[in-house]
Each structure stands twice: as C-alpha cells, then as structure tokens.
Design a protein around this motif. Sequence first.
Motif, PDB file in Angstrom:
ATOM      1  N   UNK A 119      55.631  26.273 -99.460  1.00  0.00           N
ATOM      2  CA  UNK A 119      56.362  26.581-100.703  1.00  0.00           C
ATOM      3  C   UNK A 119      55.441  27.354-101.615  1.00  0.00           C
ATOM      4  N   UNK A 120      54.051  26.985-101.452  1.00  0.00           N
ATOM      5  CA  UNK A 120      53.114  27.808-102.517  1.00  0.00           C
ATOM      6  C   UNK A 120      52.497  28.739-102.057  1.00  0.00           C
ATOM      7  N   UNK A 121      52.752  29.282-100.932  1.00  0.00           N
ATOM      8  CA  UNK A 121      52.144  30.739-100.506  1.00  0.00           C
ATOM      9  C   UNK A 121      53.165  31.499 -99.973  1.00  0.00           C
ATOM     10  N   UNK A 122      53.110  32.858 -99.802  1.00  0.00           N
ATOM     11  CA  UNK A 122      53.960  33.635 -99.205  1.00  0.00           C
ATOM     12  C   UNK A 122      53.892  33.994 -97.682  1.00  0.00           C
ATOM     13  N   UNK A 123      52.998  33.060 -97.052  1.00  0.00           N
ATOM     14  CA  UNK A 123      52.888  33.307 -95.611  1.00  0.00           C
ATOM     15  C   UNK A 123      54.200  33.222 -94.817  1.00  0.00           C
ATOM     16  N   UNK A 124      54.303  34.275 -94.078  1.00  0.00           N
ATOM     17  CA  UNK A 124      55.252  34.485 -93.153  1.00  0.00           C
ATOM     18  C   UNK A 124      55.182  33.718 -91.802  1.00  0.00           C
ATOM     19  N   UNK A 125      53.676  33.577 -91.507  1.00  0.00           N
ATOM     20  CA  UNK A 125      53.322  32.861 -90.306  1.00  0.00           C
ATOM     21  C   UNK A 125      51.950  32.320 -90.581  1.00  0.00           C
ATOM     22  N   UNK A 126      51.328  31.516 -89.739  1.00  0.00           N
ATOM     23  CA  UNK A 126      49.846  30.835 -89.923  1.00  0.00           C
ATOM     24  C   UNK A 126      49.006  31.980 -89.971  1.00  0.00           C
ATOM     25  N   UNK A 127      48.137  31.780 -90.852  1.00  0.00           N
ATOM     26  CA  UNK A 127      47.154  32.708 -91.337  1.00  0.00           C
ATOM     27  C   UNK A 127      45.590  31.982 -91.045  1.00  0.00           C
ATOM     28  N   UNK A 128      44.690  32.794 -90.120  1.00  0.00           N
ATOM     29  CA  UNK A 128      43.504  32.140 -89.838  1.00  0.00           C
ATOM     30  C   UNK A 128      42.455  32.844 -90.996  1.00  0.00           C
ATOM     31  N   UNK A 129      41.323  32.083 -90.951  1.00  0.00           N
ATOM     32  CA  UNK A 129      40.187  32.488 -91.754  1.00  0.00           C
ATOM     33  C   UNK A 129      39.170  32.735 -90.762  1.00  0.00           C
ATOM     34  N   UNK A 130      38.473  33.636 -90.462  1.00  0.00           N
ATOM     35  CA  UNK A 130      37.384  33.903 -89.124  1.00  0.00           C
ATOM     36  C   UNK A 130      36.189  34.490 -89.714  1.00  0.00           C
ATOM     37  N   UNK A 131      35.011  34.007 -89.186  1.00  0.00           N
ATOM     38  CA  UNK A 131      33.645  34.448 -89.119  1.00  0.00           C
ATOM     39  C   UNK A 131      33.789  35.331 -87.992  1.00  0.00           C
ATOM     40  N   UNK A 133      31.208  38.757 -86.836  1.00  0.00           N
ATOM     41  CA  UNK A 133      29.948  39.660 -86.752  1.00  0.00           C
ATOM     42  C   UNK A 133      29.354  39.434 -88.447  1.00  0.00           C
ATOM     43  N   UNK A 134      29.204  38.438 -88.897  1.00  0.00           N
ATOM     44  CA  UNK A 134      28.539  37.955 -90.050  1.00  0.00           C
ATOM     45  C   UNK A 134      29.225  38.065 -91.364  1.00  0.00           C
ATOM     46  N   UNK A 135      30.612  38.223 -91.268  1.00  0.00           N
ATOM     47  CA  UNK A 135      31.546  38.153 -92.597  1.00  0.00           C
ATOM     48  C   UNK A 135      32.873  37.419 -92.169  1.00  0.00           C
ATOM     49  N   UNK A 136      33.407  37.165 -93.339  1.00  0.00           N
ATOM     50  CA  UNK A 136      34.551  36.293 -93.158  1.00  0.00           C
ATOM     51  C   UNK A 136      35.602  37.061 -93.474  1.00  0.00           C
ATOM     52  N   UNK A 137      36.648  36.803 -92.828  1.00  0.00           N
ATOM     53  CA  UNK A 137      37.849  37.557 -92.799  1.00  0.00           C
ATOM     54  C   UNK A 137      38.993  36.687 -93.159  1.00  0.00           C
ATOM     55  N   UNK A 138      40.336  36.996 -93.666  1.00  0.00           N
ATOM     56  CA  UNK A 138      41.603  36.380 -93.285  1.00  0.00           C
ATOM     57  C   UNK A 138      42.520  37.214 -93.193  1.00  0.00           C
ATOM     58  N   UNK A 139      43.261  37.172 -91.952  1.00  0.00           N
ATOM     59  CA  UNK A 139      44.335  38.144 -91.954  1.00  0.00           C
ATOM     60  C   UNK A 139      45.637  37.487 -92.257  1.00  0.00           C
ATOM     61  N   UNK A 140      46.394  38.152 -93.127  1.00  0.00           N
ATOM     62  CA  UNK A 140      47.887  37.270 -93.328  1.00  0.00           C
ATOM     63  C   UNK A 140      48.969  38.242 -93.424  1.00  0.00           C
ATOM     64  N   UNK A 141      50.159  37.604 -92.995  1.00  0.00           N
ATOM     65  CA  UNK A 141      51.181  38.379 -92.954  1.00  0.00           C
ATOM     66  C   UNK A 141      52.104  37.744 -94.244  1.00  0.00           C
ATOM     67  N   UNK A 142      52.374  38.624 -95.222  1.00  0.00           N
ATOM     68  CA  UNK A 142      53.228  37.969 -96.456  1.00  0.00           C
ATOM     69  C   UNK A 142      54.571  38.098 -96.400  1.00  0.00           C
ATOM     70  N   UNK A 143      55.598  37.426 -96.445  1.00  0.00           N
ATOM     71  CA  UNK A 143      56.923  37.257 -96.471  1.00  0.00           C
ATOM     72  C   UNK A 143      57.329  37.819 -98.099  1.00  0.00           C
ATOM     73  N   UNK A 144      58.175  39.054 -98.081  1.00  0.00           N
ATOM     74  CA  UNK A 144      58.567  39.422 -99.331  1.00  0.00           C
ATOM     75  C   UNK A 144      59.360  38.842 -99.982  1.00  0.00           C
TER      76      UNK A 144
END
Length: 168
Positions: A119-131, A133-144
């Motif tokens: 209820x505190x985020x708009x995520x439509x599915x699980x989101x992973x934070x990934x290291x 190649x030396x960078x940190x990414x987070x892919x997310x699918x947001x439900x409108x």
Amino acid sequence: MEKITGLLKIRVKRGIDLVVRDILTSDPYVVISVANQRWKSRVVKNSCNPEWKDEVTIPMGDRDPNIPIGLAVYDKDTFTADDKMGDAKIDVKPYMEVIEKRLENLRTPTTIDRIQPDGDNCLAEESSIVWKDGKIYQDMVLGLRNVKRGKVEVQLEWIQPPNSSRRP
C-alpha cells in the motif's frame, strides 16, 4: 545551494496496456515531477503499449528520500487539453538505502534486495535492486492509479559524480 551527492538516472522504458483516451488508441507521454521540476518524455503516437526508452537525470543532494518522485501519463491532444491516463509514485527510499551501503566488488549480477508491492508503493510486481557491472539498478513496473488499467516500466540507476567519494 544543496550539495550534490550523486545523480539519479530514471529510464522510462515503456507503457503496458494503457487506457484508450482517443477513439481507438492514445498518444501517450510521461511527466516526471521532482520538487518544482518537471520532465516530459517524447510522445508515442497511436499506442497503448508505447516504448519510450527516454531518460532523465536528477541531481540528488539533501533531498528527502521519503518523498516519492511523481510520474504521470498523459494522452497528447491537438485541439483540447491533454487527457490524464493515470499516475504513480516512484518510491526511491529502498533504492537510496542500498546506495548508502556503499557496496563494491560484488559478483555481477547480484540481487541486493527485493521490494514487494504494498500500500505504500505503486509496484505492480516484485522489484529487484541489482548490482551489475559496477552499478546498482532497480527495475520496477508501476501500476497506474486513478485509472482502470495501465502500467509503466522504469529503471533507476545511481551515478556517482567523478570528484565525489561520498554517497548519500
């Protein structure tokens, strides 16, 4: 003037199953809002599943990570006001907490954290934070919100300024 601790790159990848706002389709674009700044993606004509692949880079400093970044989708109209196609918030707090850990030299790719929709985020599915190649990414699918259906896929990436050894 606030001290810049890094840059947050937001990639607006694509829209998924957006609502129709014109007769048969829509001409969607995305607006990202941070404090008093707004950034607008390009318009994709005649698509309810647009691929934007646009990005914006936001300077981060003393900005409170508890305040989400706004995202709204609109349908571009020529003779009338643009129609809203939904909105969401990008919760950057979990991502910024990972950045603060100053992780380095992990195997690539390594999943650092998984964030579940709630209820505190708009995520439509699980989101992973990934290291990777030396960078940190987070892919997310947001439900409108405020609309019958529609999702937007975005990615966060942290960019450390060249002359900065300090992270937030």
